[in-house]
Design a protein around this motif. Sequence first.
Motif, PDB file in Angstrom:
ATOM      1  N   ARG A 320      -4.652  -1.297   2.784  1.00 48.87           N
ATOM      2  CA  ARG A 320      -3.675  -1.493   1.600  1.00 48.87           C
ATOM      3  C   ARG A 320      -4.553  -2.160   0.353  1.00 48.87           C
ATOM      4  NH1 ARG A 320      -0.056  -3.048   4.346  1.00 48.87           N
ATOM      5  NH2 ARG A 320       1.402  -1.278   4.092  1.00 48.87           N
ATOM      6  N   ILE A 324      -4.966  -1.051  -3.141  1.00 49.88           N
ATOM      7  CA  ILE A 324      -4.551  -1.853  -4.648  1.00 49.88           C
ATOM      8  C   ILE A 324      -5.575  -1.989  -5.848  1.00 49.88           C
ATOM      9  CG2 ILE A 324      -3.119  -3.888  -5.359  1.00 49.88           C
ATOM     10  CD1 ILE A 324      -1.813  -3.665  -2.756  1.00 49.88           C
ATOM     11  N   LYS A 333       4.263  -3.209  -0.609  1.00 51.01           N
ATOM     12  CA  LYS A 333       3.361  -4.232  -1.302  1.00 51.01           C
ATOM     13  C   LYS A 333       2.678  -4.905  -0.449  1.00 51.01           C
ATOM     14  CE  LYS A 333       4.712  -2.566  -5.331  1.00 51.01           C
ATOM     15  NZ  LYS A 333       3.617  -1.705  -6.101  1.00 51.01           N
TER      16      LYS A 333
END
Length: 334
Positions: A320, A324, A333
């Motif tokens: 992740r 990002i 998120k």
Amino acid sequence: MAAFYSFFVVLALVVLAWAGAGEAGWKGLFGIYIPYLALLVFLFGFLSKILSWAKTPVPFCIPTTGGQQKSLPWIKNNPWDNPYNASGTVIRMALEVLTFRSLFRNTSVQLQQDGPKVGYNSAKWLWLFALMFHYSFLLIVLRHLRLFTNPVPMPILKLEFFDSILQIGVPVLYQSDMIFVVAILFLFLRRVFDCKVNYISIMSDYFPLFLILAIALSGMWMRYIAKVDVIAVKELTMGLVTFHPVIPKDPIDISFFVHIFLVSVLFMYFPFSKLMHMGGVFLSPTRNMPNFSRRQMWVNPWNDPAIKAHSYAAYEDDFREKMIEAGLPVDKKA
């Protein structure tokens, strides 16, 4: 050149049988031993090929479809061209095997003269002559059962009666013989005069055509020209079936030994050639599978069970922060 090579190979086979059974007198070799050998090669080769195909895993759900897949309730699907269950697949296979339905959709491509446009036209000739070839071939094979059975079954006698119902000539002309030869000639001429088909044709495409044509012509020569002794021929064929083979005392015309030798070559060639589509069509995953790739999970049989599935959620958890940083969209998120 592939056509010429194939022609001369078949011609050499004819000369070999003619000289071997005629001048050399090897009637037992060409009338008994080679047919038995051909039958063994055919059975072993055919079964081994079918078993090898049957044992091959199918890693993907890959049916070829020609219609709307079953999806939302208000969208009409095509259950035969795009089957989603076993019954639809059986109907599709039956139509394919019995009527060559996919070949019925054959089209020809032409460059239109009024501009740089490609046009597609319906081309049913290949479908028609393919049907003529296969069904007349089947009739001829079934008709030959009269030489291997005693008494001859009534359905075979009826089939022989209707095949010669026009009562042309003596002995009477079988309609299936003429249709068979015409269909073979069409398939051969298509490979010669169709530039696209000619370009991709090789010796393995021409050889079976010449071989089958030679079998047909030698059979017709036996029946209508040489008029072989049918009683002596049946004595030999019944001996082969009952495993008590004997060369009859009454002489049989050499054309019979040429005919049975060519048939034996076809039997031995069959399992190792494109003719195996007769059995392969039933094992083709593009035909014998329903198209349920969106309705059921298809597990690749080649998957290593020791390797666990890695979902996208787990993949995103692993990468992740890097996703990002790279500006890639993520579901959750950090």
